[in-house]
Design an enzyme around this catalytic site. Structure first.
Site, PDB file in Angstrom:
ATOM      1  CE1 TYR A  26      -3.529   2.691   0.712  1.00 55.16           C
ATOM      2  CE2 TYR A  26      -2.220   3.232   2.653  1.00 55.16           C
ATOM      3  CZ  TYR A  26      -3.243   3.538   1.780  1.00 55.16           C
ATOM      4  OH  TYR A  26      -3.979   4.683   1.942  1.00 55.16           O
ATOM      5  CD  GLU A  48      -8.077   7.651   5.406  1.00 53.11           C
ATOM      6  OE1 GLU A  48      -8.159   7.509   6.643  1.00 53.11           O
ATOM      7  OE2 GLU A  48      -7.065   7.307   4.770  1.00 53.11           O
ATOM      8  CD1 TRP A  56      -4.417   1.661   5.942  1.00 53.35           C
ATOM      9  CD2 TRP A  56      -6.440   2.576   5.834  1.00 53.35           C
ATOM     10  NE1 TRP A  56      -4.749   1.780   4.610  1.00 53.35           N
ATOM     11  CE2 TRP A  56      -6.001   2.341   4.524  1.00 53.35           C
ATOM     12  CE3 TRP A  56      -7.695   3.139   6.015  1.00 53.35           C
ATOM     13  CZ2 TRP A  56      -6.753   2.652   3.402  1.00 53.35           C
ATOM     14  CZ3 TRP A  56      -8.453   3.453   4.894  1.00 53.35           C
ATOM     15  CH2 TRP A  56      -7.980   3.214   3.612  1.00 53.35           C
TER      16      TRP A  56
END
Length: 178
Positions: A26, A48, A56
């Site tokens: 990522y 988000e 996350w």
């Protein structure tokens, strides 16, 4: 910027990449790369928001499920969602099943649609808040510009877009100082 680590390949990366196996990929292929495509910006601001209060990693692991459930974050499609889609998502174990966050994503799609009509694109709006490049490492969760972006989005009706969420969004989309 967070502390950095040197990987086995000799490349310097943010230290947070060591927290989960998927984080390095990522980091190396997405995080911090400038994004100006509206669908991708919309996807990220939604993800988000789903991350609020969670890791996350949880969102990243469920991202493909979110893409499927939210029609690949096609703004017009999500804006048309109603009670049937909300109830379906609340039973989908592949998602973060938080009614308020699901409803916020749908609501924000409607806000995004209106913003595109007014501004020409989401990118035209979001990139006004770009952070200046910071040569010094900084560890923080908000910035004056993330506060300004949050305030501007909220004034347009957006939900789940606080300053911390906006800061994470800005960094991920290449709008924040890294």
């Amino acid at each position: 910027m967070t502390a950095t680590v040197v990987g086995s390949d000799g490349l310097c990366r943010c230290a947070w990449v060591t927290a989960a196996p998927d984080f390095q990929r990522y980091h190396d292929t997405e995080w911090g790369f400038p994004v100006k495509e509206d669908r991708h910006l919309f996807e990220k601001v939604c993800l988000e928001a789903f991350q609020c209060g969670l890791s996350w990693r949880t969102v990243l692991e469920k991202r493909e499920n979110f893409r499927r459930a939210f029609c690949d974050f096609h703004i017009e499609s999500v804006a048309a969602f109603g009670p049937v889609q909300i109830e379906r998502m609340l039973t989908d174990s592949g998602l973060i099943r938080n009614r308020r966050k699901i409803e916020a994503a749908i609501h924000n799609a409607r806000c995004a649609r209106d913003m595109i009509k007014e501004e020409g694109s989401l990118a035209a709006f979001f990139w006004r808040f770009e952070e200046p490049t910071n040569a010094q490492p900084v560890t923080r969760t908000t910035s004056p510009r993330s506060h300004a972006l949050s305030k501007a989005l909220k004034s347009r009706g957006w939900k789940f877009v606080g300053p911390t969420t906006c800061y994470a969004f800005m960094q991920a989309m290449g709008l924040g100082s890294l």
